[in-house]
Design a protein around this motif. Structure first.
Motif, mmCIF file in Angstrom:
data_model
loop_
_atom_site.group_PDB
_atom_site.id
_atom_site.type_symbol
_atom_site.label_atom_id
_atom_site.label_comp_id
_atom_site.label_asym_id
_atom_site.label_seq_id
_atom_site.Cartn_x
_atom_site.Cartn_y
_atom_site.Cartn_z
ATOM 1 N N CYS A 73 1.157 23.311 -3.822
ATOM 2 C CA CYS A 73 1.908 22.173 -4.342
ATOM 3 C C CYS A 73 2.566 21.453 -3.187
ATOM 4 O O CYS A 73 3.053 22.070 -2.257
ATOM 5 N N PHE A 74 2.547 20.147 -3.260
ATOM 6 C CA PHE A 74 3.228 19.443 -2.187
ATOM 7 C C PHE A 74 4.395 18.639 -2.744
ATOM 8 O O PHE A 74 4.494 18.363 -3.922
ATOM 9 N N GLN A 75 5.250 18.289 -1.814
ATOM 10 C CA GLN A 75 6.415 17.512 -2.171
ATOM 11 C C GLN A 75 6.147 16.084 -1.737
ATOM 12 O O GLN A 75 5.558 15.874 -0.671
ATOM 13 N N GLU A 76 6.563 15.131 -2.539
ATOM 14 C CA GLU A 76 6.310 13.757 -2.150
ATOM 15 C C GLU A 76 7.339 13.326 -1.131
ATOM 16 O O GLU A 76 8.537 13.359 -1.394
ATOM 17 N N SER A 77 6.890 12.940 0.023
ATOM 18 C CA SER A 77 7.832 12.579 1.079
ATOM 19 C C SER A 77 7.132 11.725 2.103
ATOM 20 O O SER A 77 6.030 12.042 2.546
ATOM 21 N N GLN A 78 7.761 10.611 2.460
ATOM 22 C CA GLN A 78 7.156 9.706 3.435
ATOM 23 C C GLN A 78 7.130 10.379 4.808
ATOM 24 O O GLN A 78 8.151 10.851 5.292
ATOM 25 N N THR A 81 0.852 -1.186 0.000
ATOM 26 C CA THR A 81 0.000 0.000 0.000
ATOM 27 C C THR A 81 0.884 1.230 0.000
ATOM 28 O O THR A 81 1.874 1.309 0.722
ATOM 29 N N LEU A 82 0.532 2.146 -0.837
ATOM 30 C CA LEU A 82 1.257 3.406 -0.871
ATOM 31 C C LEU A 82 0.338 4.466 -0.299
ATOM 32 O O LEU A 82 -0.717 4.741 -0.850
ATOM 33 N N ASN A 83 0.767 5.003 0.793
ATOM 34 C CA ASN A 83 -0.057 6.017 1.420
ATOM 35 C C ASN A 83 0.210 7.373 0.779
ATOM 36 O O ASN A 83 1.093 7.518 -0.061
ATOM 37 N N LEU A 84 -0.549 8.311 1.220
ATOM 38 C CA LEU A 84 -0.363 9.660 0.726
ATOM 39 C C LEU A 84 0.929 10.211 1.311
ATOM 40 O O LEU A 84 1.109 10.243 2.516
ATOM 41 N N LYS A 85 1.821 10.594 0.462
ATOM 42 C CA LYS A 85 3.096 11.111 0.968
ATOM 43 C C LYS A 85 3.146 12.596 0.640
ATOM 44 O O LYS A 85 3.642 12.995 -0.400
ATOM 45 N N CYS A 86 2.611 13.348 1.514
ATOM 46 C CA CYS A 86 2.399 14.742 1.160
ATOM 47 C C CYS A 86 3.088 15.640 2.158
ATOM 48 O O CYS A 86 2.766 15.630 3.344
#
Lengths: 404, 277
Positions: free
Chosen positions: A138-143, A81-86
């Motif tokens: 805008c968001f950056q993808e980051s766990q 599962t890939l969660n929202l990485k925001c």
């Protein structure tokens, strides 16, 4: 299909949400939006990794709360599962939640919406007469980072009214970075850090004694003196103005992090601060939250792995955090282990991302002074690892707070 | 050298807090002079009346307890130099307190310890202690701490209502930097300022003159106005934030050279000197 978040709030809920953002802005310049079935969590960590904040809004806080993960079949037939990485910049989101009092009065509804395949978060305010204000960030993808901290094993627990903390904070000048909290089973004292007043010849030393009956809850397992960075206290005070719940403080011996939390059923805020380890020769800055490496990769592939990891980590913390005298031999050895794993661990992390995920660390390298980190939410595939290294060089572990 | 004093009365405590805050606003570093019958604040490093300066005296009567022992028998004073802001911060933490204690102590370095006893809302005692680092001044530096001794003022007049005065000076400060203060011995005072585009003048009358100032004015004419032009901002700094109700509030003017504002309330007196521009 993508990981997504959609939630709707009323005016008064926006005020609490905005206060949470303001409180977290005192810790860091960046904020993660992390939805899950437990609710929407706002998380942040400061640049020196010595303070971590998380505000979790439960699903019932919102008028409407909807979220989903992306379930993907990977090559080796294991669901991931890939969660929202925001991750949002505080500079983008903080100005939106200004003038909270007027927002509370004037808006009918606020909607927050995002999807992992779009690159932005949309925040909309609906006013009367059909007026609508929309912000696209805008968001950056980051766990997101999480911190494992079991509050229940702490030997010392206090519950205070925010007023008391506010009174104490006024005493210390803004030039003072660190304060020391000294407790005995009978009383409580907040004072200027000794290290600091020794260095600067023109600094004022202040202390405030408060009797134990001013606290809603006062349980001290052992006499303790811990030192931590004082600026971050103001963050949780900001948030406490929004709720009317008391602030709980959980701590142990010097070196082990301190947790401040507010829990009022709908919202739970946790601020974890690193404390100065008890060794005279150490430099006078609080320990970074030790980022010890964790866990075999295989553990994390399974979606349910979280539970195993957590229980291991818990076990590990409780083993080391048994009540003890202030200067136990074990603490000193742990500190030296900490010393070893302090910067090198950071370097390992920042350097080669792929190496990081390969290594596994045995339990003995766990140190009480560290906030245990575990890789979050699953990343198993090679694709993911590479993608990670392309996107971000900074720490990508997942960590979670457990309140069992 | 010993010094120990305690204030327990609510009014006196408020006055003391007020004095510390005023001193902190007008000077960065101040000198605290402990004398057998009073405590005096003066600006540090004061070199003649070329710059504005504040002197404060808090007489022994304000304290419920006052014990001191000076440097020696014949020099029965202690001179301490400290950062004014430290003292005002410590004093402010005593707002609403039961008592405030000052003591000269020595822990690694000489300190003025300010100990405050507060009664919290539950009636439980809470105590706060501040240790302010101080520097004990040697006898050679003492002379600079005394307030200036001057000939009698050319004109001496009671000030108008504080709030009125302050709001007028505040508005003038928005327009320009200098203000001309004029007064005569017939109870008249004028504040005026002029720029290229506007001139503002405020007239006060029937203010009254203190009896001691019945000295002869420069040209023997009681009606003639004595004037001095001063920096508006300095004047405003002193006028702002004064929440006390002084029993005496007057100003002395030396023609074209100096303005002195004097406030007295119970055991506290404040004197502010502003030189002419």
């Amino acid at each position: 299909m993508a990981a997504m978040l959609k939630c709707v709030m009323s005016g008064s809920q926006v005020k609490v949400f905005g206060k949470a953002v303001q409180a977290l802005s005192r810790i860091s310049d960046e904020l993660w939006l992390d939805p899950s079935k437990k609710g929407l969590a706002l998380r942040c960590v400061n640049s020196s990794r010595s303070a971590y904040g998380c505000v979790l809004f439960s699903p019932v806080f919102f008028q409407h709360y909807q979220w989903s993960d992306l379930v993907k079949m990977s090559e080796n037939e294991l669901d991931t599962t890939l969660n929202l990485k925001c991750k949002l910049g505080m500079k983008s989101i903080l100005p939106i939640f200004r003038c909270l009092n007027s927002l509370e009065r004037n808006i009918e509804k606020c909607k927050i919406f995002t999807r992992s395949d779009k690159c932005k978060v949309v925040i909309q305010f609906f006013y009367r007469h059909g007026i609508k204000r929309t912000h696209n960030i805008c968001f950056q993808e980051s766990q997101p980072l999480q911190v494992i901290f079991d509050k229940n094993v702490c030997t010392n627990t206090l519950m205070i009214q925010p007023r008391l903390l506010a009174d104490a904070i006024v005493l210390f000048t803004s030039s003072q970075e660190e304060v020391t909290l000294a407790v005995t089973p009978l009383n409580f004292c907040l004072k200027s850090s000794n290290e600091e007043s020794m260095d600067l010849s023109n600094a004022v030393y202040s202390e405030m004694f408060v009797g134990s009956d001013e606290f809603d809850f006062f349980q001290i397992g052992m006499d303790t003196e811990i030192t931590f960075c004082f600026k971050e206290l103001k963050g949780i005070l900001t948030f406490s103005e929004a709720t009317h719940a008391p602030i709980s403080i959980y701590f142990d011996f010097p070196g082990k992090p301190l947790a401040l939390s507010i829990d009022d059923m709908l919202v739970e805020a946790n601020f974890i601060l690193a404390t100065l380890a008890d060794e005279p020769s150490r430099a006078s800055s609080p320990q970074s939250l030790c980022l010890s490496q964790k866990r075999k990769r295989s553990d994390l592939i399974k979606k349910k792995a979280g539970k195993n990891v957590t229980s291991q980590a818990l076990e590990c913390i409780s083993r080391k955090a048994a009540p003890r005298r202030l200067y136990p031999k074990e603490t000193l050895t742990n500190i030296s282990a900490l010393e070893n794993c302090g910067s090198p661990a950071m370097k390992r992390v920042n350097g080669d991302v792929s190496e990081v995920s390969e290594n596994s660390v045995s339990n003995t390298e766990e140190v009480p002074g560290s906030l245990c980190l575990r890789k979050g939410k699953s990343e198993a595939s090679l694709n993911y690892r590479l993608k990670k290294s392309l996107i971000e060089k900074s720490l990508i572990y997942g960590i979670s707070i457990e309140n069992s | 050298m010993k010094f120990r004093a305690k204030i327990t009365g609510k009014g006196c405590l408020e006055l003391f807090i007020h004095v510390s805050c005023t001193v902190a606003r007008l000077a960065k570093v101040c000198v605290l002079r402990v004398r057998p019958d009073s405590l005096c604040f003066s600006p540090a490093g004061f070199h003649g009346l070329r710059e504005a300066g504040l002197w404060c005296e808090v007489r022994r009567g304000a304290f419920q307890q006052f014990r001191m022992e000076g440097v020696s028998e014949d020099l029965d004073e202690i001179h301490l130099e400290l950062t004014a802001e430290h003292l005002s911060r410590a004093a402010r933490s005593a707002a609403g307190a039961c008592s405030l204690k000052l003591q000269l102590t020595h822990r690694r370095r000489p300190c003025l310890t300010v100990a405050v006893e507060l009664a919290s809302s539950l009636g439980r005692a809470r105590s706060v202690v501040h240790e302010l680092p101080v520097q004990v001044l040697p006898r050679g530096a003492w002379r600079a701490c005394l307030p200036p001794s001057l000939r009698a003022a050319d004109a001496s007049i009671y000030l108008p209502r504080w709030r009125t005065l302050r709001s007028i000076v505040e508005r003038m400060a928005n327009v320009g930097d200098h203000v001309l203060v004029e007064a005569n011995l017939r109870g008249r005072m004028t504040l005026s300022m002029e720029t290229e585009v506007v001139s503002i003048k405020s007239y006060f009358k029937n203010l009254g003159n203190p009896p001691e100032s019945a000295g002869a004015p420069p040209n023997g004419d009681l009606e003639s106005m004595v004037q001095v032009r001063v920096d508006n901002r300095k004047l405003l700094q002193f006028l702002e934030g004064q929440q006390i109700n002084p029993t005496v509030a007057l100003c002395n003017i030396w023609d074209n050279s100096l303005l002195q504002l004097v406030l007295v309330q119970e055991d506290v007196s404040l004197q502010y000197f502003i030189p002419a521009l």
